[in-house]
Motif scaffolding. Structure first.
Motif, mmCIF file in Angstrom:
data_model
loop_
_atom_site.group_PDB
_atom_site.id
_atom_site.type_symbol
_atom_site.label_atom_id
_atom_site.label_comp_id
_atom_site.label_asym_id
_atom_site.label_seq_id
_atom_site.Cartn_x
_atom_site.Cartn_y
_atom_site.Cartn_z
ATOM 1 N N ALA A 1 30.980 34.093 44.632
ATOM 2 C CA ALA A 1 31.135 35.078 43.569
ATOM 3 C C ALA A 1 30.566 34.582 42.243
ATOM 4 O O ALA A 1 29.892 35.326 41.524
ATOM 5 N N ALA B 1 26.651 34.393 42.332
ATOM 6 C CA ALA B 1 26.085 35.740 42.430
ATOM 7 C C ALA B 1 26.115 36.419 41.067
ATOM 8 O O ALA B 1 25.205 37.167 40.703
ATOM 9 N N GLY B 2 27.170 36.125 40.295
ATOM 10 C CA GLY B 2 27.313 36.748 38.983
ATOM 11 C C GLY B 2 26.395 36.179 37.924
ATOM 12 O O GLY B 2 26.273 36.741 36.839
ATOM 13 N N TYR C 1 18.303 42.176 37.613
ATOM 14 C CA TYR C 1 18.794 43.519 37.306
ATOM 15 C C TYR C 1 18.294 43.985 35.941
ATOM 16 O O TYR C 1 17.732 45.081 35.801
ATOM 17 N N THR D 1 38.214 38.693 39.339
ATOM 18 C CA THR D 1 36.898 38.434 39.916
ATOM 19 C C THR D 1 36.556 39.464 40.987
ATOM 20 O O THR D 1 35.438 40.007 41.030
ATOM 21 N N LEU E 1 33.450 42.251 40.571
ATOM 22 C CA LEU E 1 32.346 42.376 41.521
ATOM 23 C C LEU E 1 32.330 43.759 42.176
ATOM 24 O O LEU E 1 31.262 44.345 42.402
ATOM 25 N N LEU F 1 30.883 46.118 39.640
ATOM 26 C CA LEU F 1 29.442 45.899 39.502
ATOM 27 C C LEU F 1 28.673 46.435 40.713
ATOM 28 O O LEU F 1 27.479 46.720 40.616
ATOM 29 N N GLY F 2 29.352 46.567 41.845
ATOM 30 C CA GLY F 2 28.715 47.140 43.015
ATOM 31 C C GLY F 2 28.405 48.621 42.875
ATOM 32 O O GLY F 2 27.705 49.184 43.719
ATOM 33 N N THR G 1 28.344 48.657 32.343
ATOM 34 C CA THR G 1 27.950 47.365 32.922
ATOM 35 C C THR G 1 28.553 46.205 32.138
ATOM 36 O O THR G 1 29.020 45.216 32.723
ATOM 37 N N LEU H 1 34.503 40.355 35.233
ATOM 38 C CA LEU H 1 34.082 39.252 36.107
ATOM 39 C C LEU H 1 34.191 37.915 35.383
ATOM 40 O O LEU H 1 34.682 36.925 35.943
ATOM 41 N N PHE I 1 26.287 42.538 44.585
ATOM 42 C CA PHE I 1 27.620 42.380 43.992
ATOM 43 C C PHE I 1 28.699 42.935 44.917
ATOM 44 O O PHE I 1 29.776 42.348 45.052
ATOM 45 N N SER J 1 29.486 40.612 47.587
ATOM 46 C CA SER J 1 30.168 39.407 47.091
ATOM 47 C C SER J 1 31.666 39.627 46.918
ATOM 48 O O SER J 1 32.448 38.670 46.986
#
Length: 540
Positions: free
Chosen positions: A295, A298-299, A306, A357, A361, A364-365, A376, A383, A491, A494
């Motif tokens: 996680a 990925a963040g 992006y 967390t 995520l 954000l997905g 966003t 996160l 995301f 994750s």
């Protein structure tokens, strides 16, 4: 210097704790070193699209520039931790800085993605030492009950480097007379400064023991991790998930792991003492760190793609756009550290961090290339709050379980699993991103009709990272939408790992933090003392 040495020796005996000023003097060089380590990971995040475009690489190269450093960092972390239990921690952290400097200078000279990836491996070895030794040295000087307060300083350093890195990298990349190569050079003066400061301020007790490094174990764990990451990166692209290559690589990984466990069970000074896992807290914290690593990285890795490829921002503004996540991380790590010091309780913060967390995520997905920025930003802040509450405290609860003899190994175990999760996550999620983006682009080009599809295939030929400034409309809109959807999928994939970390954390039994340093401890809940008996102690 004699005064500092005397303080360290007194602290080693567990009789007189160091004052806040004395600790901060000793930590100053360490924090600079940590800043350098984190900066090397974040400064290239917003520069990577330009780097890969200039060097002619594709999504696989993009992923491996990140993964290579994570791989070498992961594979060498246990070795650094074990060496810290055997020789001078000060000498080790200085060696780690020198290795990082060499890797950075060579990376700045790279003329191809293959060379750059190799240089990132060298950088990662140095980062592995700096990351592991920072936690170990703090634990050697500061009691667990007080360590939360100083973990806040580490959290602040992490936040500043994470925010400053992308911003600095973006500015350097956008400045024509500098260029992205200076992203690798700019940290070198800080590393040299850290060397000087550490030489003058850091004095720790050194236990004189016969150094027996488990090179066989270090080689086997490195080979197992490397083979696993190679499989994760290329499966589904170069070859099918269900193929002979998959069975060969997974079988090889399993065999290497089995041999590693056998070697460790018989080694006199194992790189990862298996007896540590008899302790429930250490086992569960290691598992949680594995999932948190997915996680956390990925963040931080995929936001640059992006903002630059889905929203068309410059490298500099891409760094600015990630500030909400870093602000959340800074706030939660600092506040939680101070409150943990005050109360001695830490589990509630881990649980809250896991929930935030997972939620961050998941939210954000849902983003797309045209999602309002404030949505966003809010999701990124959630996160950041979660990661800030989780990252340092998993190490803290582990260090609370061990004596000085096992401090380095135990600390590096948690860092190892977090780095392993990050490396696997970046490799797997990078491969998923490439596949998903390709699928979205193909769907978008078909919707444009024959002429639009032909223009799109010409613009995306070669499979590299596209330069949106050179792509005409409406193909540019197709690419932006594809990257927006693809990163959101990353995301979303994750989030279950963060949820697993939360579930594992719920089973960790909370043990109040000790009020003395591990150097003064005589008992450990994790296992008996090592067979070797310290022969004496010096400072270094």
């Amino acid at each position: 210097m004699a005064v500092t040495s005397q303080r360290a020796g007194t602290e080693a005996g567990g009789t007189a704790p160091m004052t806040h000023r004395q600790i901060m003097e000793a930590l100053s060089g360490l924090l600079i070193g940590m800043f350098v380590a984190i900066l090397s990971s974040t400064i290239i995040s917003n520069a990577l699209p330009q780097i890969i475009t200039d060097l002619g690489g594709g999504q696989s190269a993009y992923t491996w520039v990140v993964t290579a450093a994570l791989l070498s960092m992961t594979a060498t972390t246990p070795l650094w931790g074990k060496l810290a239990d055997l020789v001078s921690k000060k000498l080790l952290v200085q060696i780690a800085l020198l290795i990082w400097i060499a890797g950075s200078l060579l990376a700045g000279l790279a003329g191809s993605t293959g060379t750059l990836i190799a240089c990132r491996v060298i950088q990662g070895i140095g980062v592995g030492g700096l990351s592991a030794l920072a936690q170990i040295i703090m634990a050697a000087m500061i009691a667990p009950r007080e360590r939360g307060r100083y973990s806040g300083y580490l959290g602040a350093t992490f936040a500043i480097a994470t925010v400053g890195g992308p911003l600095l990298g973006g500015v350097i990349t956008d400045t024509e007379w500098l260029g992205w190569r200076w992203c690798f050079y700019v940290g070198v003066p800080f590393a040299l400064l850290a060397l000087v400061v550490l030489q003058k301020t850091l004095r720790l007790p050194v236990v004189k023991r016969d150094v027996k490094v488990d090179w066989a174990g270090a080689t086997l764990i490195s080979a197992a991790v490397s083979l696993l990451l190679i499989w994760v990166t290329f499966a589904g692209d170069t070859y099918a998930w269900m193929s002979w290559q998959t069975f060969a690589m997974l079988g090889g990984t399993a065999l290497l792991t089995a041999v590693f466990l056998y070697v460790e069970s018989r080694a006199g000074e194992p790189i990862i003492p298996l007896r540590l896992f008899r302790n429930r807290t250490i086992s569960l914290a290691s598992a949680a760190s594995l999932f948190v690593g997915v996680a956390m990285f990925a963040g931080t890795v995929f936001f640059s793609q992006y903002f630059q490829l889905a929203r068309g921002l410059s490298p500099t503004m891409s760094g600015v756009a990630t500030i909400p996540m870093i602000a959340g991380l800074f706030l939660s790590s600092t506040v939680s550290g101070k409150l943990i010091t005050r109360t001695g309780r830490w589990k509630g913060w881990l649980l809250a961090g896991g929930m935030l967390t997972t939620a961050g995520l998941g939210l954000l997905g849902t983003i797309r290339h045209d999602t309002p920025y404030w949505h966003t930003a809010l999701f990124m802040a959630v996160l950041g709050l979660g990661i800030g509450m989780t990252m340092q405290n998993l190490v803290l609860c582990t260090q609370n379980q061990v004596t000085a003899a096992d401090l380095g190994a135990a600390s590096s175990v948690v860092t190892f699993f977090r780095s392993l999760g990050g490396a696997i996550g970046v490799s797997a999620l990078g491969a998923i991103l490439g596949t998903r983006v390709t699928g979205y682009v193909e769907d978008g080009l078909r919707a444009l009709g024959p002429e639009g599809a032909a223009a799109g295939q010409s613009a995306t030929a070669g499979g590299g990272i596209p330069d949106l400034d050179l792509v005409p409309e409406p193909v540019r809109s197709v690419l932006e939408s594809a990257y927006g959807n693809g990163v959101a999928d990353v995301f979303l994939y994750s989030a279950p790992f963060a949820l697993l970390a939360l579930v594992v954390t719920a089973f960790i039994k909370e043990v109040p933090l000790k009020s003395r340093t591990v150097a003064g401890d005589t008992e450990s809940e994790s296992a008996p003392e090592p067979t070797g008996t310290p022969a004496g102690t010096t400072t270094g």
